[in-house]
Structures are given as structure tokens and as C-alpha cells.
Motif scaffolding. Sequence first.
Motif, PDB file in Angstrom:
ATOM      1  N   UNK A  36       0.909  -1.058   0.080  1.00 22.17           N
ATOM      2  CA  UNK A  36      -0.106  -0.065   0.189  1.00 22.17           C
ATOM      3  C   UNK A  36       0.923   1.208   0.093  1.00 22.17           C
ATOM      4  N   UNK A  37       0.748   2.168  -0.900  1.00 20.05           N
ATOM      5  CA  UNK A  37       1.314   3.477  -0.953  1.00 20.05           C
ATOM      6  C   UNK A  37       0.565   4.607   0.037  1.00 20.05           C
ATOM      7  N   UNK A  38      -0.432   4.287   0.678  1.00 14.53           N
ATOM      8  CA  UNK A  38      -1.099   5.138   1.698  1.00 14.53           C
ATOM      9  C   UNK A  38      -1.349   5.092   2.823  1.00 14.53           C
ATOM     10  N   UNK A  39      -1.406   6.020   4.073  1.00 16.11           N
ATOM     11  CA  UNK A  39      -1.410   5.448   5.260  1.00 16.11           C
ATOM     12  C   UNK A  39      -2.697   4.440   5.535  1.00 16.11           C
ATOM     13  N   UNK A  40      -2.472   3.384   6.266  1.00  9.96           N
ATOM     14  CA  UNK A  40      -3.217   2.359   6.458  1.00  9.96           C
ATOM     15  C   UNK A  40      -4.493   2.784   7.464  1.00  9.96           C
ATOM     16  N   UNK A  41      -5.502   2.809   7.055  1.00 10.53           N
ATOM     17  CA  UNK A  41      -6.810   3.107   7.746  1.00 10.53           C
ATOM     18  C   UNK A  41      -7.602   1.619   7.808  1.00 10.53           C
ATOM     19  N   UNK A  42      -8.643   1.534   8.447  1.00 10.64           N
ATOM     20  CA  UNK A  42      -9.621   0.025   8.512  1.00 10.64           C
ATOM     21  C   UNK A  42      -9.872   0.076   7.131  1.00 10.64           C
ATOM     22  N   UNK A  43     -10.731   0.690   6.526  1.00 11.23           N
ATOM     23  CA  UNK A  43     -11.093   0.995   5.240  1.00 11.23           C
ATOM     24  C   UNK A  43     -10.334   0.413   4.252  1.00 11.23           C
ATOM     25  N   UNK A  44      -9.101   1.096   4.173  1.00 10.07           N
ATOM     26  CA  UNK A  44      -8.084   0.976   3.045  1.00 10.07           C
ATOM     27  C   UNK A  44      -7.399  -0.561   3.257  1.00 10.07           C
ATOM     28  N   UNK A  45      -7.409  -0.934   4.171  1.00  6.84           N
ATOM     29  CA  UNK A  45      -6.987  -2.163   4.569  1.00  6.84           C
ATOM     30  C   UNK A  45      -7.742  -3.389   4.033  1.00  6.84           C
ATOM     31  N   UNK A  46      -9.005  -3.261   4.115  1.00  8.13           N
ATOM     32  CA  UNK A  46     -10.117  -4.081   3.803  1.00  8.13           C
ATOM     33  C   UNK A  46     -10.179  -4.207   2.245  1.00  8.13           C
ATOM     34  N   UNK A  47     -10.139  -2.854   1.747  1.00  6.00           N
ATOM     35  CA  UNK A  47     -10.122  -2.704   0.075  1.00  6.00           C
ATOM     36  C   UNK A  47      -8.791  -3.296  -0.437  1.00  6.00           C
ATOM     37  N   UNK A  48      -7.536  -3.235   0.347  1.00  9.84           N
ATOM     38  CA  UNK A  48      -6.610  -3.848  -0.227  1.00  9.84           C
ATOM     39  C   UNK A  48      -6.433  -5.398  -0.106  1.00  9.84           C
ATOM     40  N   UNK A  49      -7.137  -5.848   0.849  1.00  7.73           N
ATOM     41  CA  UNK A  49      -7.310  -7.330   1.051  1.00  7.73           C
ATOM     42  C   UNK A  49      -8.341  -7.927   0.123  1.00  7.73           C
ATOM     43  N   UNK A  50      -9.238  -7.027  -0.094  1.00  2.00           N
ATOM     44  CA  UNK A  50     -10.121  -7.520  -1.401  1.00  2.00           C
ATOM     45  C   UNK A  50      -9.490  -7.637  -2.628  1.00  2.00           C
ATOM     46  N   UNK A  51      -8.754  -6.880  -2.981  1.00  2.81           N
ATOM     47  CA  UNK A  51      -7.841  -7.059  -4.093  1.00  2.81           C
ATOM     48  C   UNK A  51      -6.943  -8.122  -4.226  1.00  2.81           C
ATOM     49  N   UNK A  52      -6.640  -8.773  -3.176  1.00  2.04           N
ATOM     50  CA  UNK A  52      -5.987 -10.043  -3.455  1.00  2.04           C
ATOM     51  C   UNK A  52      -6.845 -11.227  -3.493  1.00  2.04           C
ATOM     52  N   UNK A  53      -8.146 -11.157  -3.555  1.00  3.84           N
ATOM     53  CA  UNK A  53      -9.013 -12.011  -4.210  1.00  3.84           C
ATOM     54  C   UNK A  53      -9.147 -12.205  -5.887  1.00  3.84           C
ATOM     55  N   UNK A  54      -8.702 -10.924  -6.358  1.00  8.25           N
ATOM     56  CA  UNK A  54      -8.625 -10.790  -7.777  1.00  8.25           C
ATOM     57  C   UNK A  54      -7.330 -11.145  -8.445  1.00  8.25           C
ATOM     58  N   UNK A  55      -6.317 -10.831  -7.532  1.00  5.55           N
ATOM     59  CA  UNK A  55      -4.891 -11.033  -8.198  1.00  5.55           C
ATOM     60  C   UNK A  55      -4.667 -12.531  -8.887  1.00  5.55           C
ATOM     61  N   UNK A  56      -5.290 -13.753  -7.923  1.00  3.13           N
ATOM     62  CA  UNK A  56      -5.013 -14.938  -8.791  1.00  3.13           C
ATOM     63  C   UNK A  56      -5.856 -15.262  -9.939  1.00  3.13           C
ATOM     64  N   UNK A  57      -7.164 -14.495 -10.005  1.00  8.12           N
ATOM     65  CA  UNK A  57      -7.742 -14.642 -11.494  1.00  8.12           C
ATOM     66  C   UNK A  57      -6.976 -13.851 -12.469  1.00  8.12           C
ATOM     67  N   UNK A  58      -6.364 -12.822 -12.308  1.00  3.91           N
ATOM     68  CA  UNK A  58      -5.647 -12.133 -13.160  1.00  3.91           C
ATOM     69  C   UNK A  58      -4.531 -12.967 -13.633  1.00  3.91           C
TER      70      UNK A  58
END
Length: 102
Positions: free
Chosen positions: A1-23
Motif C-alpha cells: 500500500x502506498x497510502x497510510x493504512x486505515x481500516x477501510x483501506x486495509x479491507x479494500x487492499x485485502x479484497x484486491x488479493x481475491x482478484x489477483x489470482x484470477x488475473x
Amino acid sequence: MDCPPTRARVLDYGLRWGIEPLFSDLKSRGFELAESHLEQAKRLDKMLLIMALALHWCVRVGWKDPRERPTPLEKKVQEQTSDDHWSVRKMLRSRLSWFPAV
């Protein structure tokens, strides 16, 4: 992450890793979409549909197989937790006994 972590940003970043294996499956780890060199949108749409169905089938088979054919270790765990296992029957019998073991 290139921004300061907040709860919402960390959750969004975690969701991204569900898409990465598909790509990565579509690009380089199996389907080699980049090697198709398709440029027409209609052909690319059909190719993505076929790849999505193939990936769905692979995941479904991958989930179904372990349930239908467990490994010997998984069978042993299932047997020990079933109601027919001797340790479970012993525990149930001792709870129903009028003379509990001390």
C-alpha cells in the motif's frame, strides 16, 4: 500500500488479493491470454467467456474432489469425530450413567 493504512483501506487492499489470482491465471499461469494476440473485441469477449467457464469448472472440480475422496488422514479424523467412534460412545455413555467415573 502506498497510502497510510486505515481500516477501510486495509479491507479494500485485502479484497484486491481475491482478484489477483484470477488475473494471473488469465495472463500467465495457465490460459496465456496475452499469447492469443486477439484484437477484435467480439473475439476477445468470446475468449474471456470460455476462459471464465473453464476456470469455474476447474474450481468446482477442485472443491468437489476432496469431499468425495478424502485422504487417509482426513478419513481418520472423520471417523474419530463420528458418533460411532468408541471414544464418543464412551463419553456419551458416561454422561448418561447413574454412577459417573471419578
